[in-house]
Design a protein around this motif. Structure first.
Motif, PDB file in Angstrom:
ATOM      1  N   PRO A  58       0.837  -1.203   0.000  1.00 13.47           N
ATOM      2  CA  PRO A  58       0.000   0.000   0.000  1.00 13.47           C
ATOM      3  C   PRO A  58       0.876   1.258   0.000  1.00 13.47           C
ATOM      4  N   SER A 109      -5.397   6.034  -7.835  1.00  9.32           N
ATOM      5  CA  SER A 109      -5.648   4.679  -7.330  1.00  9.32           C
ATOM      6  C   SER A 109      -5.511   4.578  -5.808  1.00  9.32           C
ATOM      7  N   THR A 110      -5.186   5.681  -5.138  1.00 10.13           N
ATOM      8  CA  THR A 110      -5.019   5.620  -3.684  1.00 10.13           C
ATOM      9  C   THR A 110      -6.356   5.345  -3.005  1.00 10.13           C
ATOM     10  N   THR A 111      -6.266   4.837  -1.777  1.00 12.25           N
ATOM     11  CA  THR A 111      -7.435   4.348  -1.049  1.00 12.25           C
ATOM     12  C   THR A 111      -7.626   5.080   0.280  1.00 12.25           C
ATOM     13  N   ASP A 114      -4.784   4.218   2.465  1.00  7.68           N
ATOM     14  CA  ASP A 114      -3.608   5.055   2.199  1.00  7.68           C
ATOM     15  C   ASP A 114      -3.726   6.385   2.930  1.00  7.68           C
ATOM     16  N   ARG A 152     -12.423   7.805   7.717  1.00 11.68           N
ATOM     17  CA  ARG A 152     -13.101   6.606   7.232  1.00 11.68           C
ATOM     18  C   ARG A 152     -14.610   6.831   7.102  1.00 11.68           C
ATOM     19  N   THR A 157     -10.182   9.067   0.137  1.00 16.75           N
ATOM     20  CA  THR A 157      -8.912   8.483  -0.250  1.00 16.75           C
ATOM     21  C   THR A 157      -7.796   9.499  -0.003  1.00 16.75           C
TER      22      THR A 157
END
Length: 280
Positions: A58, A109-111, A114, A152, A157
Motif C-alpha cells: 500500500p 488509485s489511492t485508497t 492510504d 473513514r 482516499t
C-alpha cells in the motif's frame, strides 16, 4: 540503480546543493537543523522508499514507513514533504514509464487506507501545516491517527484528502494536478550541465522565484512569502555570491522555504530516472 536508490540519491543531492536561500545545505546549518541530519534522514527513509517501489505494498504504508525511518534516523522532521512527493513518483517509475499521466494514475488509485497511513505519518514527525479548510476541523492532519475515524466515515482516499488543500499547499497541488512543476523543473535540470549539486541549487532558486513558498506562507504569512519570491526573481541572473548573501539573510531571519526544497528533490528524482547522472 533502482527507483528507491535514485530517490535516496535525490534527497542527498537536494540537501547538498548550495546556496539554497534559507535552507540547510552543505554550506550552512539552521539553528535547529544540521546538514548531517538531512543525510541521516535520507538514509533512514530508504526502507519506505523500497516499499513504495513495490506495487504489492500500500502506498500510504510505504510513505508512513519512510517518514518513521527518516524521523528515527534524523531525530526530527527533515524531509516529510520530499517523501510525500517521492512516494507516488517512485511507484510510477518502478512499474513502468515515469510520466505525468502514469503518476496521475497512481494518485487516483489511492485508497482510504492510504489516507489513514498518511495521517498516522504525522504522529512520527512535527510538520508545519496550515489550518484545515473551513468545515474540516475533524480532518486536521495535526490530529494524526485520531482523525482516522472521521476520515473513514467520509470515505476519503489519499487523493481526496490532498485535494482539500491543493489550492493552498504546493505539494498537495502537485499530487492532484499531475506534478507539473516537478516535471517542468526536471526538464530544466536535464537541459543544463555541470555538477548535479549546482543544478539542484539553480533549480531551487528558479522554483522559489516561480511561486510563493507554502512553508514560508504558513510560518511567516503571505506577505513574507511574496517578498521572498520577488527577491528570488531579482537574483535569477545574479552570481552565486549574491545568492549566498540572500541565503545568509534568510537564515538569520529564520525564513525557511522548505516546500521549494521538496519540489527540488522530486524534480531531481525525475531527472535521475530520465538518465541524468552524477557521472555526466
Amino acid at each position: 540503480m533502482t527507483p528507491a536508490e535514485r530517490a535516496e540519491l535525490a534527497l542527498l543531492l537536494e540537501v547538498a546543493g548550495a546556496p539554497k536561500p534559507g535552507n540547510v545545505d552543505r554550506e550552512r546549518d539552521l539553528a535547529d537543523l544540521r546538514f548531517e541530519q538531512f543525510l541521516a534522514g535520507a538514509v533512514g527513509a530508504r526502507a519506505g522508499l523500497e516499499r513504495a517501489a513495490d506495487p504489492e505494498e500500500p502506498l500510504g504504508d510505504a510513505f508512513e514507513t519512510a517518514v518513521a525511518g527518516m524521523a528515527d534516523a534524523a531525530g526530527t522532521n527533515t524531509q516529510f514533504g520530499c517523501l510525500l512527493l517521492l512516494a507516488p513518483l517512485v511507484r510510477t517509475a518502478a512499474t513502468g514509464d515515469l510520466t505525468r499521466e502514469r503518476a496521475t494514475g497512481v494518485v487516483e488509485s489511492t485508497t482510504v487506507a492510504d489516507a489513514a497511513a498518511f495521517y498516522r505519518a504525522f504522529d512520527h514527525a512535527d510538520v508545519a501545516v496550515q489550518e484545515p479548510p473551513e468545515g474540516a476541523a475533524e480532518l486536521d492532519v495535526r490530529r494524526g491517527a485520531n482523525a482516522v475515524p472521521a476520515l473513514r466515515d467520509r470515505g476519503l482516499t489519499l487523493a481526496d484528502v490532498l485535494e482539500l488543500s491543493a489550492d493552498r499547499d504546493a505539494n498537495a497541488g502537485e499530487w492532484t494536478r499531475g506534478f507539473p512543476r516537478v516535471f517542468r523543473t526536471a526538464a530544466q535540470i536535464e537541459a543544463s550541465d555541470g555538477p548535479l549539486v549546482d543544478r539542484a541549487a539553480d533549480a531551487f532558486l528558479h522554483l522559489l522565484a516561480e511561486a510563493p513558498d507554502t512553508l514560508v506562507a504558513t510560518n511567516h504569512g503571505e506577505a513574507v512569502a511574496r517578498e521572498v519570491r520577488e527577491r528570488a526573481l531579482e537574483l535569477q541572473s545574479a552570481d552565486r555570491d549574491a545568492v549566498r548573501a540572500f541565503a545568509d539573510e534568510l537564515v538569520e531571519r529564520g525564513v525557511n522555504p522548505g516546500t521549494t526544497a521538496d519540489l527540488t528533490a522530486a524534480a531531481l528524482f525525475v531527472a535521475l530516472e530520465r538518465g541524468v547522472s552524477v557521472r555526466d
